[in-house]
Design a protein around this motif. Structure first.
Motif: not given
Length: 498
Positions: A290-292, A297-299, A425-427, A452-454
């Motif tokens: 969430h913080e990242l 500024r990714i929605a 891609l940005r995320a 985002i899943n590793d």
């Protein structure tokens, strides 16, 4: 302001002694909640407690990383200090220092407090400094136990400022002054080269593995075709890990189990690793995510961090229904929809018994979620996963029949909406250059990142439906390229160590 500003974070401002030098000191609650501390350039001295894996001390270091701050200790160091299996692997170089320092101790156990690499007793100064070099944590305590064959570490625990005995505070003050008067040193991992052997870590008994049995066979065949000898291994093969040159984790990852230990050991030995330890740590915690995303500024759906101190306010201000999430939940587990303030308060209070923080997130109903697989900072596959029948999630763990999981639709990357690919891609690129799965929703013409899943799914018959064998070849060629680059680096400086 200066480019680098020291900021000391404590659990309770009352722990900071009033007659100490006037360093900038704030509480962990203030650091987490105040946007004024989200800008870059801070050096965070985290003096909070870290008594369990999801403590406020851990979140402080995790959020510092997401904000681009330099933190002491890092979240990775805290994770290592809480896992005996992880820190034991790093203690070989301590043997001589322990033997010399404790040679005159006659009791069977002995505790050593380390404050920024210092200890009250001059006789243990070298041991304290060595421990601090290996585990760069401001305040921690080590318990040594004498066995038949000599001293060994029984436990190694970080401390908060409020846990330091009053008689030791003068030493802490002296140690802080000395530490802040010097330049910070950055840890670097030792790197060595390798050849062409790849281990795939899997769990044959896992109910929901990231790759099914057919997919694992496809990875093995594709690896052989590009020049890799591929072998399936399990958690019992940790002693054999150094037989390989690369590690591919195809088992659900967690900071609390062997998957993280495998990743950290492999990286420490210079192996190529997917999922790497940093990616596991970053993706396994939704507070960090969430913080990242917010910082960059990714929605994402409207999200608020909930703690015991703000639970009543968040519950009263919230719009229902909303979703509560345990920070380290995976595969739709630990995610709960609540429809009223009463439900919110009951479920959030329950979750806060195990974690100092919980996420409350806006509920965005959609017919399907997007999943973009990303490898080497490029899109690998695109799927749409539809909601389970009569359920609000893709997977309904309460059902046991064929309708527990929704339908799927795999498509070509070029046929997917541009904003979905670009946002994914940005995320993913904020995490690293490994293999990731970015989950997104589209609503009212806007694209939102859910997580985002590793360790994204690559199942035979699902994600490979369009690319087929080419999907597995791309992953294996990525490993081959990484191994060869690692080997070239070694050839440039043979025998060198960081």
């Amino acid at each position: 302001m200066k480019n680098s500003r020291n900021l000391i974070v404590v659990d309770d401002l009352r722990d900071w002694q009033p007659d100490w030098k006037n360093y900038p000191v704030i509480s962990a609650d203030e650091y987490v909640a105040d946007d004024a501390y989200s800008s870059a350039g801070y050096r965070i001295i985290n003096l909070c407690r870290h008594d369990h894996k999801l403590s406020m001390g851990y979140y402080t270091s995790l959020l510092a990383e997401a904000r681009g701050h330099r933190a002491m200790p890092t979240a990775r160091t805290l994770q290592s200090l809480m896992s005996k299996r992880i820190y034991e692997a790093q203690l070989e170089e301590l043997n001589d220092a322990v033997r010399r320092s404790l040679s005159r101790i006659i009791q069977e156990d002995f505790s050593l407090s380390v404050y920024f690499g210092q200890n009250l007793a001059a006789s243990h100064a070298k041991l304290a400094q060595t421990l601090f070099t290996i585990f760069p944590c401001p305040l921690f305590k080590v318990q040594f136990i004498y066995r038949d064959d000599g001293w060994e570490i029984g436990s190694l625990r970080p401390m908060g400022l409020g846990q330091v005995p009053k008689g030791h505070l003068f030493k802490v003050k002296e140690a802080i002054d000395g530490f802040l008067s010097k330049r910070w040193r950055t840890e670097r991992d030792r790197q060595t080269g390798g050849n062409y052997d790849l281990a795939i870590l899997h769990n044959p008994s896992e109910k929901h593995p990231p790759s099914n049995a057919r997919a694992l066979k496809n990875f093995i065949r594709a690896g052989e075709e590009v020049g890799l000898d591929v072998e399936l291994i399990t958690k019992s093969d940790l002693p054999r890990l150094l037989e390989f040159d690369a590690l591919f984790i195809r088992e659900t990852t967690s900071l609390d189990d062997h998957t993280y230990r495998f990743a950290t050991k492999a990286e420490r030995e210079g192996m190529v690793v997917i999922d790497d330890a940093d990616s596991i740590r970053r993706c396994c915690n939704k507070v960090y995510m969430h913080e990242l995303l917010r910082k960059n500024r990714i929605a994402m759906p409207r999200t608020e961090i909930v703690s015991a101190k703000n639970i009543d306010r968040v519950a009263a201000d919230a719009s229902y229904p909303l979703v509560l999430k345990i920070p380290d939940s995976a595969f739709s587990l630990g995610v709960f929809k609540v429809s009223s303030e009463v439900e919110f308060l009951a479920k959030a209070a329950e979750l806060l018994e195990d974690s100092d923080l919980v996420l409350a997130q806006e509920f965005l109903p959609t017919d399907f979620d997007w999943r973009v697989g990303v490898l080497d900072r490029k899109p690998l596959y695109v799927c749409r996963y539809f909601m389970s029948k009569d359920h609000w999630q893709i997977y309904n763990h309460a059902r046991k029949d064929e309708d527990r999981m929704g339908e799927f639709d795999t498509m070509a990357v070029e046929d997917a909406p541009t904003d979905v690919i670009d946002t994914a891609l940005r995320a993913a690129n904020l995490i690293g250059d490994g293999l990731y799965g970015v989950d997104l929703k589209q609503r009212d013409g806007k694209c939102y990142v859910i997580e985002i899943n590793d360790n994204p799914n690559i199942d035979a018959g699902v994600e490979d439906e369009l690319l087929g064998h080419e999907l597995y070849e791309r992953v294996m060629r990525s490993f081959l390229d990484r191994i060869e680059r690692s080997k070239q680096r070694d050839d440039v400086a043979p025998g060198s160590e960081d």
